[in-house]
Design a protein around this motif. Structure first.
Motif, mmCIF file in Angstrom:
data_model
loop_
_atom_site.group_PDB
_atom_site.id
_atom_site.type_symbol
_atom_site.label_atom_id
_atom_site.label_comp_id
_atom_site.label_asym_id
_atom_site.label_seq_id
_atom_site.Cartn_x
_atom_site.Cartn_y
_atom_site.Cartn_z
ATOM 1 N N SER A 1 -60.495 -1.687 11.448
ATOM 2 C CA SER A 1 -60.714 -0.456 10.686
ATOM 3 C C SER A 1 -59.626 0.583 10.973
ATOM 4 O O SER A 1 -59.132 1.248 10.053
ATOM 5 N N SER A 2 -59.214 0.713 12.239
ATOM 6 C CA SER A 2 -58.175 1.685 12.582
ATOM 7 C C SER A 2 -56.827 1.322 11.974
ATOM 8 O O SER A 2 -56.133 2.155 11.389
ATOM 9 N N GLY A 3 -56.449 0.055 12.100
ATOM 10 C CA GLY A 3 -55.166 -0.392 11.551
ATOM 11 C C GLY A 3 -55.129 -0.327 10.040
ATOM 12 O O GLY A 3 -54.115 0.066 9.441
ATOM 13 N N THR A 4 -56.234 -0.705 9.391
ATOM 14 C CA THR A 4 -56.283 -0.665 7.929
ATOM 15 C C THR A 4 -56.181 0.760 7.415
ATOM 16 O O THR A 4 -55.485 1.034 6.433
ATOM 17 N N GLU A 5 -56.890 1.661 8.072
ATOM 18 C CA GLU A 5 -56.814 3.071 7.665
ATOM 19 C C GLU A 5 -55.389 3.598 7.767
ATOM 20 O O GLU A 5 -54.875 4.241 6.843
ATOM 21 N N ALA A 6 -54.723 3.327 8.888
ATOM 22 C CA ALA A 6 -53.349 3.800 9.062
ATOM 23 C C ALA A 6 -52.400 3.167 8.056
ATOM 24 O O ALA A 6 -51.519 3.834 7.506
ATOM 25 N N ALA A 7 -52.573 1.865 7.793
ATOM 26 C CA ALA A 7 -51.675 1.169 6.865
ATOM 27 C C ALA A 7 -51.841 1.675 5.440
ATOM 28 O O ALA A 7 -50.848 1.983 4.755
ATOM 29 N N ARG B 1 -47.297 -2.190 4.485
ATOM 30 C CA ARG B 1 -47.497 -3.054 3.321
ATOM 31 C C ARG B 1 -48.028 -4.435 3.704
ATOM 32 O O ARG B 1 -49.017 -4.888 3.115
ATOM 33 N N PRO B 2 -47.425 -5.141 4.672
ATOM 34 C CA PRO B 2 -47.994 -6.450 5.051
ATOM 35 C C PRO B 2 -49.418 -6.341 5.583
ATOM 36 O O PRO B 2 -50.273 -7.177 5.265
ATOM 37 N N LEU B 3 -49.693 -5.316 6.384
ATOM 38 C CA LEU B 3 -51.036 -5.178 6.946
ATOM 39 C C LEU B 3 -52.050 -4.844 5.864
ATOM 40 O O LEU B 3 -53.173 -5.364 5.872
ATOM 41 N N ALA B 4 -51.662 -3.975 4.920
ATOM 42 C CA ALA B 4 -52.570 -3.649 3.818
ATOM 43 C C ALA B 4 -52.861 -4.874 2.961
ATOM 44 O O ALA B 4 -53.988 -5.069 2.490
ATOM 45 N N ARG B 5 -51.856 -5.713 2.760
ATOM 46 C CA ARG B 5 -52.046 -6.933 1.973
ATOM 47 C C ARG B 5 -53.051 -7.871 2.635
ATOM 48 O O ARG B 5 -53.897 -8.469 1.962
ATOM 49 N N VAL B 6 -53.003 -7.981 3.957
ATOM 50 C CA VAL B 6 -53.896 -8.886 4.687
ATOM 51 C C VAL B 6 -55.316 -8.329 4.764
ATOM 52 O O VAL B 6 -56.306 -9.068 4.634
ATOM 53 N N CYS B 7 -55.433 -7.030 4.963
ATOM 54 C CA CYS B 7 -56.749 -6.421 5.216
ATOM 55 C C CYS B 7 -57.473 -5.989 3.945
ATOM 56 O O CYS B 7 -58.642 -5.573 4.019
ATOM 57 N N ALA B 8 -56.825 -6.061 2.795
ATOM 58 C CA ALA B 8 -57.429 -5.541 1.570
ATOM 59 C C ALA B 8 -58.704 -6.293 1.187
ATOM 60 O O ALA B 8 -59.713 -5.678 0.817
ATOM 61 N N ARG B 9 -58.690 -7.617 1.268
ATOM 62 C CA ARG B 9 -59.853 -8.393 0.821
ATOM 63 C C ARG B 9 -61.079 -8.175 1.711
ATOM 64 O O ARG B 9 -62.177 -7.906 1.191
ATOM 65 N N PRO B 10 -60.962 -8.240 3.068
ATOM 66 C CA PRO B 10 -62.149 -7.925 3.885
ATOM 67 C C PRO B 10 -62.658 -6.505 3.660
ATOM 68 O O PRO B 10 -63.868 -6.270 3.641
#
Length: 412
Positions: free
Chosen positions: A21-27, A122-131
């Motif tokens: 949640s922290s990494g996705t928010e920042a990304a 961008r890479p992190l947002a791409r990975v975390c978007a679906r969950p």
């Protein structure tokens, strides 16, 4: 006593969800608008991330709730395990375990994920978007409740603070001025703020300086300053109807010019330049035609001129049009001033308050005072100066100005 394997696995899972949640928010929320636009045309994960950012409030609420809930569960589990360790006769171990759990949460669930999210959003947002999308779908029934809580909490805690419908431009300009601290250099942000106060009449190139062609007249383009565009009039009048950017010209035939020219965009003379800029960007145009209250063409505002005004001093525009210094001191008490200098620029140059006049330029101000077209030798007083007309060109005049002692002693 060491916690059992199941408890450690539960803590590891909770830490993983908190880090997610922290990494996705920042990304997600560190992505620039240009990056979001590229992602909307990228892979399926990038398109999903861009779609989530189209409604940022629900996305952010879901992430914050997930992070808060997981952190509470984590520290609750840590507290239970620490109590069990203490009850088994190991108080020092219980304290060390609690401190290690806290440092682990701060380091591996907050600082490290956020740093990674900002570095490679961008890479992190791409990975975390679906969950995240799955979690947001499950949270959707509860989001209106959270929004209502926020709304009524604001009213309860701050009942008398009215919402500002707009930001005062003068306050923002003053903030930029104070933050910058340099008054002798052009500041792009300060100039950009000024676009909301400058009118199209102040920014435009006068009609007489535009290269104009009348279709069907059998004549060539009327001489004018090179401005990156040709202006085509209506066939039965002298009013501008179309604009042809030079970048589009690949043929000199009349048919090509009439076919490729764009319909003109018109603005009243009093329209703020900020609105003109917005329209030119939205419609992807190079120039806008400025008209009077009677619909007569006064001149044109060019996109290049607006952008140049943001990054240069206002007087530089006059120099580009005339190849002469706009305001030049002569002796100890006199100045040579070109009539194309705007009243706003003149007031700023001499550190005066903006005068109460409808004229946009000094040439217009002198004409307003004389009640006729200026001629060499004409004189008038105003703006704390005594003006004398020295030269009259086709579309602008040259003034000689001296300060009026009485006026300047009262105001300075």
């Amino acid at each position: 006593m060491i916690p059992d394997v199941v408890s450690l696995v539960v803590l590891a899972v909770l830490m993983g969800i908190s880090a997610f949640s922290s990494g996705t928010e920042a990304a997600l929320f560190s992505l620039a608008s240009a990056e979001r636009k590229k992602m909307s045309e990228g892979t399926s994960g990038e398109r999903l991330a861009a779609a989530l950012l189209e409604k940022p409030n629900p996305t952010l609420s879901a992430l914050l709730f997930l992070n808060l809930a997981v952190n509470m569960a984590y520290f609750g589990t840590v507290s239970v395990l620490a109590i069990q360790i203490q009850q088994n006769g190991f108080p020092a171990a219980a304290g060390a375990f609690s401190i290690a759990a806290l440092l682990g949460m701060i380091t591996f669930c907050e600082m490290l994920p956020k740093a990674v999210g900002v570095l490679i959003p961008r890479p992190l947002a791409r990975v975390c978007a679906r969950p995240l999308a799955l979690w947001l779908r499950g949270m959707r029934p509860f989001l209106p409740f959270f929004a209502g809580c926020v709304k009524y909490s604001k009213r309860l805690l701050f009942p008398r603070i009215p919402e500002e419908t707009s930001l005062d431009v003068r306050d923002l300009e003053q903030a930029v001025h104070c933050a910058d601290g340099r008054t002798d250099e052009p500041h792009p942000l300060r100039n950009l703020v000024m676009l909301s106060e400058i009118t199209a009449e102040e920014m435009m190139r006068p009609r007489g300086l535009l290269p104009i062609w009348r279709p069907g007249s059998g004549k060539g383009v009327r001489d004018g300053e090179n401005c990156g565009c040709f202006f085509l009039t209506e066939k039965d009048s002298d009013e501008i109807a179309h604009v042809l950017p030079l970048r589009k010209i690949v043929d000199v035939s009349v048919e090509f010019w009439e076919r490729e020219a764009e319909p003109a965009v018109y603005f009243p003379w009093s329209t703020p330049v900020s609105r003109v800029l917005e329209t030119l960007q939205t419609q992807k145009r190079e120039a806008a035609v400025v008209v009077s209250e009677y619909g007569e063409t006064l001149g044109a505002v060019l996109l290049d001129d607006i952008l140049e005004s943001v990054f240069t001093r206002p007087a530089d525009r006059v120099y580009r049009l005339t190849h002469r210094v706009p305001i030049r001191q002569i002796g100890e008490t006199g100045w040579e001033i070109l009539g194309l200098v705007t009243v706003r620029t003149f007031a700023r140059y001499f550190q005066m308050a903006h005068p109460d006049t409808d004229a946009a330029t000094l040439g217009g101000f002198v004409t307003e005072r004389l009640q006729r077209l200026p001629q060499p030798g004409d004189c008038c007083d105003g703006l704390g100066f005594h003006f004398e007309v020295r030269e009259v060109r086709d579309n602008w005049i040259v003034l000689y100005g001296e300060k009026l002692p009485d006026v300047w002693e009262e105001t300075h």
